[in-house]
Design a protein around this motif. Structure first.
Motif, PDB file in Angstrom:
ATOM      1  N   ASP A   1       0.839  -1.192   0.000  1.00  0.00           N
ATOM      2  CA  ASP A   1       0.000   0.000   0.000  1.00  0.00           C
ATOM      3  C   ASP A   1       0.879   1.249   0.000  1.00  0.00           C
ATOM      4  O   ASP A   1       2.095   1.158  -0.125  1.00  0.00           O
TER       5      ASP A   1
ATOM      6  N   ILE B   1      -1.840  -5.335  -6.787  1.00  0.00           N
ATOM      7  CA  ILE B   1      -1.927  -5.447  -5.326  1.00  0.00           C
ATOM      8  C   ILE B   1      -2.544  -6.790  -4.951  1.00  0.00           C
ATOM      9  O   ILE B   1      -2.040  -7.489  -4.068  1.00  0.00           O
TER      10      ILE B   1
ATOM     11  N   ARG C   1       0.174   4.300  -7.067  1.00  0.00           N
ATOM     12  CA  ARG C   1      -1.043   3.690  -7.590  1.00  0.00           C
ATOM     13  C   ARG C   1      -1.013   3.601  -9.126  1.00  0.00           C
ATOM     14  O   ARG C   1      -1.649   2.744  -9.706  1.00  0.00           O
TER      15      ARG C   1
END
Length: 152
Positions: free
Chosen positions: A72, A119, A111
């Protein structure tokens, strides 16, 4: 080989054997097998390829710790910090062209580089670009690590 003969073969990606009065026999050129001008390869020159191989291996080994972390934003931020510090050290040593780090290299891990599918699969994507001293092309390396795969 003469300068004229070498001038014909060098654009084809051939490093010629030359003889010079002071140095004797030398390999004259720094082209890889992909070094022909028509191929327009980013791996045209040996020094660029060697630097890229060094960076690729160093980045892969230096980021193996990410496999133990959640995939993350805090991880991506830490990766950018660590890889950026490594690249900054090389920049200070004169490994890249550019007057500032922004002109010499970039590190991306966010991202945009790591999608939700990545992910879910436990993949972290790191993009590192650098401007080698010669020639003046910008080269991009992609490193992938499998993160968050450890279960306790």
């Amino acid at each position: 080989m003469t300068d004229a003969q070498n001038g014909v073969l060098n654009p084809l990606g051939l490093n010629c054997l030359r003889t010079f009065p002071v140095t004797g026999h030398v390999v004259w050129g720094a082209r890889t097998l992909a070094g022909a001008d028509q191929l327009a390869s980013e791996w045209k020159y040996l020094p660029v390829r060697r630097l890229a191989l060094y960076l690729e291996e160093s980045l892969y080994r230096g980021t193996q710790w990410v496999v133990f972390e959640p995939n993350d934003e805090p991880l991506w931020s830490q990766i950018r910090l660590n890889v950026g510090a490594f690249m900054q050290g090389l920049f200070r040593q004169g490994a890249f062209q550019g007057r500032s780090p922004r002109e010499a290299y970039f590190v991306r891990c966010d991202r945009e580089t790591t999608t939700q599918n990545d992910i879910n699969a436990g993949v972290v994507n790191i993009l590192v670009g650098f401007a080698p001293l010669k020639p003046a092309e910008f080269v991009v390396i992609r490193v992938q690590q499998m993160a968050g795969q450890v279960e306790v």
